[in-house]
Design a protein around this motif. Structure first.
Motif, PDB file in Angstrom:
ATOM      1  N   THR A 197      -2.660   2.749  -5.601  1.00  0.00           N
ATOM      2  CA  THR A 197      -1.708   3.629  -6.290  1.00  0.00           C
ATOM      3  C   THR A 197      -2.332   4.318  -7.490  1.00  0.00           C
ATOM      4  OG1 THR A 197       0.128   2.228  -5.573  1.00  0.00           O
ATOM      5  CG2 THR A 197       0.526   3.688  -7.440  1.00  0.00           C
ATOM      6  N   SER A 198      -3.161   3.602  -8.232  1.00  0.00           N
ATOM      7  CA  SER A 198      -3.730   4.183  -9.449  1.00  0.00           C
ATOM      8  C   SER A 198      -4.588   5.413  -9.147  1.00  0.00           C
ATOM      9  CB  SER A 198      -4.565   3.132 -10.184  1.00  0.00           C
ATOM     10  OG  SER A 198      -5.633   2.680  -9.358  1.00  0.00           O
TER      11      SER A 198
ATOM     12  N   SER B  53       3.280   5.695 -12.019  1.00  0.00           N
ATOM     13  CA  SER B  53       2.817   4.370 -11.600  1.00  0.00           C
ATOM     14  C   SER B  53       3.983   3.505 -11.155  1.00  0.00           C
ATOM     15  CB  SER B  53       2.065   3.700 -12.758  1.00  0.00           C
ATOM     16  OG  SER B  53       0.940   4.453 -13.138  1.00  0.00           O
TER      17      SER B  53
ATOM     18  N   LEU C  27       5.476   5.141  -7.738  1.00  0.00           N
ATOM     19  CA  LEU C  27       4.613   4.988  -6.567  1.00  0.00           C
ATOM     20  C   LEU C  27       4.419   3.518  -6.199  1.00  0.00           C
ATOM     21  CD1 LEU C  27       1.923   7.760  -7.137  1.00  0.00           C
ATOM     22  CD2 LEU C  27       3.996   7.830  -5.737  1.00  0.00           C
ATOM     23  N   ASP C  28       4.398   2.634  -7.178  1.00  0.00           N
ATOM     24  CA  ASP C  28       4.371   1.199  -6.859  1.00  0.00           C
ATOM     25  C   ASP C  28       5.624   0.801  -6.088  1.00  0.00           C
ATOM     26  OD1 ASP C  28       1.904   0.687  -7.941  1.00  0.00           O
ATOM     27  OD2 ASP C  28       2.680   0.101  -9.904  1.00  0.00           O
TER      28      ASP C  28
ATOM     29  N   CYS D  35       7.332   2.811  -4.184  1.00  0.00           N
ATOM     30  CA  CYS D  35       7.169   3.367  -2.842  1.00  0.00           C
ATOM     31  C   CYS D  35       6.258   2.484  -1.995  1.00  0.00           C
ATOM     32  CB  CYS D  35       6.592   4.773  -2.924  1.00  0.00           C
ATOM     33  SG  CYS D  35       7.710   6.000  -3.648  1.00  0.00           S
ATOM     34  N   ALA D  36       5.215   1.951  -2.615  1.00  0.00           N
ATOM     35  CA  ALA D  36       4.336   1.040  -1.888  1.00  0.00           C
ATOM     36  C   ALA D  36       5.076  -0.212  -1.465  1.00  0.00           C
ATOM     37  CB  ALA D  36       3.124   0.693  -2.760  1.00  0.00           C
TER      38      ALA D  36
ATOM     39  N   LYS E  89       0.835  -1.198   0.000  1.00  0.00           N
ATOM     40  CA  LYS E  89       0.000   0.000   0.000  1.00  0.00           C
ATOM     41  C   LYS E  89       0.871   1.249   0.000  1.00  0.00           C
ATOM     42  CE  LYS E  89      -4.414  -1.447   1.929  1.00  0.00           C
ATOM     43  NZ  LYS E  89      -5.492  -1.061   2.859  1.00  0.00           N
ATOM     44  N   LEU E  90       0.470   2.207  -0.800  1.00  0.00           N
ATOM     45  CA  LEU E  90       1.217   3.460  -0.864  1.00  0.00           C
ATOM     46  C   LEU E  90       1.045   4.234   0.440  1.00  0.00           C
ATOM     47  CD1 LEU E  90       2.928   5.348  -2.605  1.00  0.00           C
ATOM     48  CD2 LEU E  90       0.822   6.358  -3.468  1.00  0.00           C
TER      49      LEU E  90
ATOM     50  N   TRP F 222      -4.056   7.622  -6.713  1.00  0.00           N
ATOM     51  CA  TRP F 222      -3.177   8.763  -6.441  1.00  0.00           C
ATOM     52  C   TRP F 222      -2.456   9.224  -7.702  1.00  0.00           C
ATOM     53  CZ3 TRP F 222      -4.531  11.100  -2.366  1.00  0.00           C
ATOM     54  CH2 TRP F 222      -5.037  10.408  -1.267  1.00  0.00           C
TER      55      TRP F 222
END
Length: 557
Positions: free
Chosen positions: A211-212, A510, A513-514, A516-517, A202-203, A214
C-alpha cells in the motif's frame, strides 16, 4: 417688319436694302446658334449638377469608410497591444514590486517600493514546531585519547551532556518478508492436518507492491503533479527499478476504488448553496466516437466544503448541466455563454453571479491597448477597487448597517456612471463602449453579492483550484486514455476536498487503501464513512495536518 415696311422706310433705299437683309439673315442665324448653345449649356449644366451630387455622395461615403477604417485600425492596434502584452508581458509569478501593469501604473496608488525579505514593523513568522516528529537519540563522545588534560594528563570526569537537534529525512525502500507461521495438529480429529497464519492483506492481489508504494505514486502524481517517469528516475537512485507499465497497470486497477467516493462528493457539491465554477483544457489521447481531436475539458466546481473536478469531451453546457441539474442556489462564474445556457438558469432555479475580476480585466485591457483611454480605464479601476474595499469592510462587520449602506451607495453610483457614459455619445470609442455594454448586460449578476454576503465578488477560488491541473497538464501533458483522465479528475477531487478539511492526504490515503486491502482489494462496503463530514472527531484529529485541535467545519474563505 416685312418687306413692304422696309421699302417704305425713309432711311432705306434700293441700294442699302440688300445689305440690311443680309445682316438680318446673319443675325437670325446667330440667334439660332445662340439658342442652340444655350440649350446645350443648360443640358451640360444639368449633367454637371448631377455629377456634383454623385461625387458629393461618393465623398461622404469615402469619409465614412475612412472613419470606419481608422476605427478598425485603432481597434486592431489596440488588440495587437493586448495580444503582445498577453504573449510577451510579465507573468504574475515573475513580476517585480515595480511592475504595476495590472494597475495601469495608477499614480494614485502611491505604493512604496517593497524590499525583499522580512518587512519592518511586521511580526516575524513563528518558529516551526517539530516536537511531533519521532526521535532518534545519538550519544557523541570524545575519543579516548582526548579525555585527559593535555598538560598533566589527568582524566576528565563525565558531567552530563550538551544537547542539540537537527532534522533529517531518510527515504528507504525495503522488502517486507512475511513469515507465516504454520501449525500442525497433535490430535486425530477430522480436518486439515496443518494450519497457516493468514497472508497479509494486499491492495492489488498478486502484486509485489504494498500500500505504501501506491500511496507514494498517487501523491507524487496528483498532489505534486510530477510525471511518473521522474518518480521512477528518483527511485532508481534508491536502487529501486520499476517499469512504467507496471505503474500504469496498477493505477488502472486502483481506479474503481475511488469511484464511490467521487460520486458522493459530486452529489454533496452539487447541493451547495453557493458554487464557483471554471474550466480548462485537458488532453486525452484516446479516439472517441464523435470526437475530433484530443482536447477535452476539465471543469471544477467549488462548493461550501467540497471541490469537484469533472472531465468532459467538450466545453459545452453538458458537464455543468449534468452536475448542477438539481441545484438551487447561486453559481459564481465568468461570463462564458455555456453557463447562461443551463436549463436550471433559464428556469430561475440557479442564479448566476458574475465575476468582478473579469470586469476589471476588461478595463485593464482597454487601458493597455488604447493609451488614449488609459485615464478613463484608471477611473473605472479605482471605482472597482473601492467596491472591493467596501465589501471587505462589510464582511468584517456583517451587522454594521452603515457599511452595508456605503456598499449599496457605491454600487448605485457606479450604475449611474456607466449609464450616463453610455447615454452621452460615441466619443468614448468602440472598445470602451463594448466594455460598458457588457457591464450593463451583466449588471444584475454582478450585484448579487450586495444582498447575499455568502457570494464572493469573483471566482478566483475556482481559478486557483485549476492551477494544479494546469501544472500537471504542462508536466505530463494530460492523460493517455479515458480511464486515466477519469482517475485524474477523481484524485484531484479527493485531494482538494481533503485539503479543504485540513486533512493530511498521506494519512488519509494510507488509511483508506489499507481498508481496501482488508476488503480484498475492493472498496469498503461503506465508503461514505471515509469522507471528512462522516469521520468521527477523534479520527479526524488523527488525520489533520496540524496536530493542534481544530473545528470540524473547513475554512472556506
Amino acid at each position: 417688319m416685312d418687306m413692304g415696311e422696309l421699302l417704305d422706310h425713309p432711311v432705306l433705299d434700293q441700294t442699302t436694302l440688300p445689305a440690311v437683309l443680309a445682316l438680318v439673315a446673319q443675325l437670325r442665324t446667330e440667334v439660332s446658334q445662340l439658342r442652340d448653345d444655350v440649350a446645350r449649356l443648360q443640358r451640360d449644366n444639368q449633367c454637371l449638377k448631377q455629377e456634383v451630387g454623385y461625387w458629393k455622395a461618393m465623398r461622404a461615403r469615402a469619409i465614412e469608410r475612412l472613419e470606419a477604417t481608422q476605427q478598425e485600425r485603432d481597434q486592431l492596434a489596440g488588440e495587437n497591444l493586448q495580444l503582445k502584452a498577453d504573449l510577451f508581458g510579465r507573468r504574475c509569478e515573475k513580476s517585480s514590486t515595480l511592475d504595476r501593469t495590472n494597475d495601469l501604473e495608477d499614480p494614485q496608488l502611491n505604493r512604496p517600493v517593497r524590499r525583499r525579505g522580512q518587512q519592518p514593523q511586521r511580526p516575524g513568522p513563528k518558529r516551526r514546531d517539530y516536537s511531533h516528529l519521532p526521535i532518534r537519540e545519538e550519544c557523541v563522545e570524545l575519543p579516548e585519547d582526548q579525555r585527559r588534560c593535555p598538560c598533566c594528563h589527568a582524566p576528565f570526569v563525565d558531567c552530563g551532556t550538551e544537547d542539540s537537534e537537527q532534522i533529517e529525512i531518510e527515504t528507504e525502500v525495503y522488502r517486507r518478508v512475511i513469515h507465516r507461521r504454520r501449525y500442525r495438529r497433535t490430535c486425530v480429529c477430522a480436518g486439515p492436518l496443518t494450519q497457516t497464519a493468514p497472508p497479509p492483506a494486499k491492495l492489488i492481489p498478486k502484486s509485489l507492491f504494498g500500500t505504501s508504494v501506491w500511496v507514494e505514486i498517487l501523491l507524487d502524481k496528483y498532489a505534486t503533479h510530477r510525471p511518473t517517469q521522474r518518480l521512477l528516475k528518483a527511485w532508481e537512485l534508491l536502487d529501486f527499478d520499476v517499469a512504467a507499465g507496471t505503474i500504469t497497470e496498477g493505477l488502472c486497477r486502483l481506479t474503481p476504488l475511488f469511484a464511490g467516493l467521487y460520486d458522493i462528493i459530486r452529489e454533496r457539491n452539487g447541493l451547495s448553496p453557493v458554487v464557483q465554477a471554471d474550466e480548462t483544457r485537458w488532453k486525452v489521447f484516446e479516439v472517441v466516437d464523435g470526437k475530433t481531436g484530443h482536447t477535452w475539458w476539465l471543469w471544477v466546481f467549488v462548493g461550501k466544503d467540497t471541490t469537484v473536478y469533472i472531465l468532459d469531451v467538450s466545453r459545452s453546457s453538458d458537464a455543468p448541466e449534468a452536475h448542477l441539474g438539481g441545484s438551487q442556489g447561486k453559481l459564481v462564474v465568468d461570463r462564458y455563454s455555456a453557463y447562461k445556457a443551463l436549463s436550471v438558469v433559464k428556469d430561475g432555479r440557479l442564479i448566476l453571479a458574475f465575476c468582478w475580476a473579469h470586469v476589471r480585466r476588461d478595463f485593464v485591457r482597454v487601458g493597455r491597448g488604447w493609451p488614449q483611454r488609459k485615464e478613463w480605464a484608471l477611473a473605472w479601476l479605482r471605482r472597482i477597487r473601492v467596491l472591493y474595499r467596501l465589501n471587505g469592510q462589510r464582511l468584517a462587520a456583517p451587522t454594521d448597517s452603515e457599511r452595508q449602506m456605503a456598499l449599496r451607495d457605491a454600487v448605485a453610483a457606479m450604475q449611474r456612471q456607466y449609464q450616463a457614459e453610455l447615454a452621452a455619445d460615441s466619443s468614448i470609442g468602440i472598445p470602451a463602449r463594448k466594455v460598458l455594454v457588457s457591464l450593463d448586460e451583466h449588471w444584475q449578476g454582478l450585484t448579487h453579492f450586495v444582498d447575499d454576503p455568502r457570494i464572493p465578488m469573483d471566482n478566483n477560488l475556482s481559478e486557483r483550484s485549476l492551477r494544479g491541473a494546469a501544472l500537471g497538464r504542462k508536466n505530463y501533458y494530460g492523460s493517455v486514455s479515458q480511464w486515466s483522465g477519469q482517475l485524474a479528475a477523481m484524485m484531484f477531487t479527493l485531494l482538494a476536498t481533503l485539503t479543504r478539511w485540513k486533512i493530511n492526504p498521506r494519512r488519509w490515503l494510507s488509511w483508506y487503501l489499507d481498508s481496501c486491502a482488508q476488503a480484498g482489494g475492493k472498496a469498503p462496503a461503506n465508503v461514505s464513512s471515509f469522507l471528512p463530514w462522516n469521520i468521527t472527531p477523534q479520527k479526524l484529529q488523527e488525520l489533520r495536518q496540524d496536530p493542534a485541535p481544530a473545528e470540524l467545519d473547513p475554512d472556506t474563505s
